[in-house]
Design an enzyme around this catalytic site. Sequence first.
Site, PDB file in Angstrom:
ATOM      1  N   CYS A   2       0.835  -1.217   0.000  1.00 19.96           N
ATOM      2  CA  CYS A   2       0.000   0.000   0.000  1.00 19.96           C
ATOM      3  C   CYS A   2       0.861   1.254   0.000  1.00 19.96           C
ATOM      4  CB  CYS A   2      -0.861  -0.007   1.246  1.00 19.96           C
ATOM      5  SG  CYS A   2      -1.621  -1.597   1.574  1.00 19.96           S
ATOM      6  N   ARG A  27       3.300   0.863  -6.802  1.00 19.33           N
ATOM      7  CA  ARG A  27       3.402  -0.147  -5.720  1.00 19.33           C
ATOM      8  C   ARG A  27       2.290  -1.176  -5.803  1.00 19.33           C
ATOM      9  NH1 ARG A  27       6.244   2.514  -1.291  1.00 19.33           N
ATOM     10  NH2 ARG A  27       4.977   1.482   0.260  1.00 19.33           N
ATOM     11  N   TRP A  76      -3.699  -2.355  -0.971  1.00 19.02           N
ATOM     12  CA  TRP A  76      -3.547  -3.634  -1.659  1.00 19.02           C
ATOM     13  C   TRP A  76      -4.222  -4.644  -0.743  1.00 19.02           C
ATOM     14  CZ3 TRP A  76      -2.147  -5.065  -6.366  1.00 19.02           C
ATOM     15  CH2 TRP A  76      -1.804  -6.396  -6.582  1.00 19.02           C
ATOM     16  N   ASN A 102      -0.484   0.794   6.374  1.00 18.33           N
ATOM     17  CA  ASN A 102       0.214  -0.226   5.562  1.00 18.33           C
ATOM     18  C   ASN A 102       0.663  -1.299   6.531  1.00 18.33           C
ATOM     19  OD1 ASN A 102      -0.039   1.420   3.391  1.00 18.33           O
ATOM     20  ND2 ASN A 102       2.148   1.925   3.204  1.00 18.33           N
ATOM     21  N   GLY A 103       0.559  -2.576   6.130  1.00 12.86           N
ATOM     22  CA  GLY A 103       1.055  -3.657   6.980  1.00 12.86           C
ATOM     23  C   GLY A 103      -0.060  -4.630   7.329  1.00 12.86           C
ATOM     24  N   GLU A 485      16.368 -15.740 -14.254  1.00 15.16           N
ATOM     25  CA  GLU A 485      15.938 -14.338 -14.288  1.00 15.16           C
ATOM     26  C   GLU A 485      15.127 -14.055 -15.552  1.00 15.16           C
ATOM     27  OE1 GLU A 485      15.580 -12.112 -12.281  1.00 15.16           O
ATOM     28  OE2 GLU A 485      15.370 -10.290 -13.469  1.00 15.16           O
ATOM     29  N   LYS A 489      11.269 -12.666 -15.498  1.00  7.10           N
ATOM     30  CA  LYS A 489      10.840 -11.453 -16.208  1.00  7.10           C
ATOM     31  C   LYS A 489       9.625 -11.745 -17.081  1.00  7.10           C
ATOM     32  CE  LYS A 489      12.331  -8.817 -14.376  1.00  7.10           C
ATOM     33  NZ  LYS A 489      12.945  -9.383 -13.254  1.00  7.10           N
ATOM     34  N   GLU A 492       6.296 -12.788 -15.029  1.00  5.30           N
ATOM     35  CA  GLU A 492       5.662 -11.814 -14.134  1.00  5.30           C
ATOM     36  C   GLU A 492       5.010 -10.660 -14.885  1.00  5.30           C
ATOM     37  OE1 GLU A 492       8.029  -9.503 -11.402  1.00  5.30           O
ATOM     38  OE2 GLU A 492       9.789  -9.675 -12.656  1.00  5.30           O
ATOM     39  N   HIS A 508      17.240 -34.833 -17.503  1.00  8.07           N
ATOM     40  CA  HIS A 508      16.640 -35.316 -16.242  1.00  8.07           C
ATOM     41  C   HIS A 508      15.177 -34.903 -16.132  1.00  8.07           C
ATOM     42  CE1 HIS A 508      20.646 -36.474 -14.934  1.00  8.07           C
ATOM     43  NE2 HIS A 508      21.059 -35.312 -15.418  1.00  8.07           N
ATOM     44  N   LYS A 607       5.397  -3.921  -5.925  1.00  4.62           N
ATOM     45  CA  LYS A 607       6.809  -3.628  -6.149  1.00  4.62           C
ATOM     46  C   LYS A 607       7.667  -4.139  -4.988  1.00  4.62           C
ATOM     47  CE  LYS A 607      10.514  -2.113  -8.006  1.00  4.62           C
ATOM     48  NZ  LYS A 607      11.091  -2.947  -9.093  1.00  4.62           N
TER      49      LYS A 607
HETATM   50  C1  AGP Z   1      11.436  -9.003  -9.679  1.00  8.60           C
HETATM   51  O1  AGP Z   1      11.193  -8.563 -11.012  1.00  8.60           O
HETATM   52  C2  AGP Z   1      10.195  -9.024  -8.834  1.00  8.60           C
HETATM   53  N1  AGP Z   1       9.547  -7.763  -8.862  1.00  8.60           N
HETATM   54  C3  AGP Z   1      10.425  -9.569  -7.442  1.00  8.60           C
HETATM   55  O2  AGP Z   1      10.845 -10.910  -7.588  1.00  8.60           O
HETATM   56  C4  AGP Z   1      11.487  -8.844  -6.576  1.00  8.60           C
HETATM   57  O3  AGP Z   1      12.761  -9.043  -7.122  1.00  8.60           O
HETATM   58  C5  AGP Z   1      11.444  -9.446  -5.169  1.00  8.60           C
HETATM   59  O4  AGP Z   1      10.168  -9.193  -4.624  1.00  8.60           O
HETATM   60  C6  AGP Z   1      12.523  -8.860  -4.239  1.00  8.60           C
HETATM   61  O5  AGP Z   1      12.275  -7.495  -4.030  1.00  8.60           O
HETATM   62  P1  AGP Z   1      13.427  -6.646  -3.278  1.00  8.60           P
HETATM   63  O6  AGP Z   1      14.645  -6.674  -4.174  1.00  8.60           O
HETATM   64  O7  AGP Z   1      12.855  -5.268  -3.136  1.00  8.60           O
HETATM   65  O8  AGP Z   1      13.702  -7.297  -1.960  1.00  8.60           O
END
Ligand code: AGP
Length: 612
Positions: A2, A27, A76, A102-103, A485, A489, A492, A508, A607
């Site tokens: 949030c 966010r 959120w 938030n939280g 990675e 990408k 997500e 395997h 985020k």
């Molecule tokens: C990566 O593209 C994602 N948004 C997510 O995996 C992110 O890397 C992960 O949540 C870690 O976030 P941070 O680096 O802020 O700890």
Amino acid sequence: MCGIVGYIGSKEAQPILLSGLKRLEYRGYDSSGIALILPHNKNIGIRKAPGKISVLEKLVKSKPLCGMVGIAHTRWATHGAPTQVNAHPHSDCGGQIAVVHNGIIENYEALKNQLIKDGHAFRSQTDTEVIVHLIEKFYKGIPLEEAVSLALKLLIGSFAIGVVAVNEPNKLVGARRGSPLIIGVGQGENFLASDVPAILGFTKEVVFLDENEIVVLDKNNFKISNLDGKDVFKTTTHINWDIDQAEKAGFDHFMLKEINEQPKILESLINSRIQKQTGKICFQEQNIPEAKLKEIKNIFIVACGTAYHAGMVAKYVLESLCQVPTQIDVSSEFRYRDLLIGPETLVIAISQSGETADTLAGIREAKRRNCSIISICNVLGSTLTRESDGVIYIHAGPEIGVASTKAYTAQLTALYLFAFYLAQVKGIISGTKINKLLTELSKVPGYQSQILKQQQKIAVLARKHSHLGSFLYLGRNVNYPSALEGALKLKEISYIPAEGYAAGEMKHGPIALIDEYRAVVCIAPESKVYEKMISNIQEIRSRKGKIIAIATVGDQEVKKLTREIIYVPRIEEIFSPLLVVLPLQLMAYHIAVKRGCDVDQPRNLAKSVTVE
Ligand code: AGP
């Protein structure tokens, strides 16, 4: 995650709060709201709605709020669906106090049951609402901040809150535990925010609240104390980002802008870490004494998502250059493991936001075991940096796109530099060898710029494959994390099932997946495992897999096996993850755009994951 914005000053608060919320949209959220103290009738006005901020804007346009003190929130949903009644702000029974939060409050049910027994009427299904009713319960003849402190002491869980009350209209209260909250210090006005971009357009002077701290703001002053009322003195930090850095700068999406910022960011990061006079590597905020680093017997890397993939590359680099056994774990596993770590362990926590709940919990576990902790982080003053013994900031500027790109390569670069530094401190490699490594690393920004010149070609290749139902990414050795990675990408932001695999694992299991309906991205730059990658590509070709190869410029072998090739400049293998990831980022981006996905704010994602 949030977003919170608060304002107290001499201007109309509504437009300031709404513009602050918009800068926090990245966010992720599913409802938003605003509350203002209405001076003319000594009341609180609240407007809130599910959906995007544009819905809230329509609402306040039809029913505007006038006042100079207020709070606002993007939610959120965690407890209770994203509905009007569950959106923040929440008010007490009498409508005299408003709170944004938030939280997650873990003991909210017990508190709610007791408050209902005490006669409080609840409207929502949220955990947040218990906070405002607790404040109401204590707010009898004492200052608002004292009532807030009494309420917060009963909470188990995490919070960042903003509070206003009709009885004290010239007061804005904020507090935090486990979720970030900053103060923006203006001229004749002050701000609260969960992140810098929300207030960057109004002030660059900020103060970061620490755990269990509460702040009372009026338009000219702020006073910070702990929840027991003990004053805490803090100085302001000057933010050197411009507001346009948090804008798209002409790109269609933040993600594309951030992909293109990488060469510049890495160049300044590399240059800023090398002492001009001596050529030695230096880290200003790395406060662990060199004598302590010399005693380190093992390293444990802790991170999530993309940061975890950066850590996987670092494992290869640290073991190869520093000869220190290095383990790595995703934070959510690390924090619950029976850890065999202690004073001789260096824990490296990697986090773009510095607020990831699992990573914070991981380092707190490590701290209990007397480990030394270094954090690799992008957000100045974030919780992780203030709980680490040493910090290496990556200075990548605000990363707005949920999919991490520039932070990844900046984390990698910081980790390479730290490995050189540690090897230098431990006397493992000579100054000549370090200079050679630095010279090779310094080529990366220019090589990345060369790759970015191929964006159109990569976009065409990506769009051509955007209809496929699934992707497999294969890499070996230091580019096995690159495969993971690349898959992350794609999945997500395009929601296409994508899997990263160590190419040596094909026989395997994964080879069963290969057919003409699946793309296989093979990361095969010049390396000691290049021939093995070629064998993998041949296996895939014989099964009619659609091969997309990332290869080194001039490679004659790969073009016999596929026409879909993206070339990267030749570089020492250990640094190739910094190059091969750019085509992977751009492919994911263009496929997602082609599929009409919300690239910067993908569904279900935030985020920064500040809750478990
Ligand atoms: C990566 O593209 C994602 N948004 C997510 O995996 C992110 O890397 C992960 O949540 C870690 O976030 P941070 O680096 O802020 O700890």
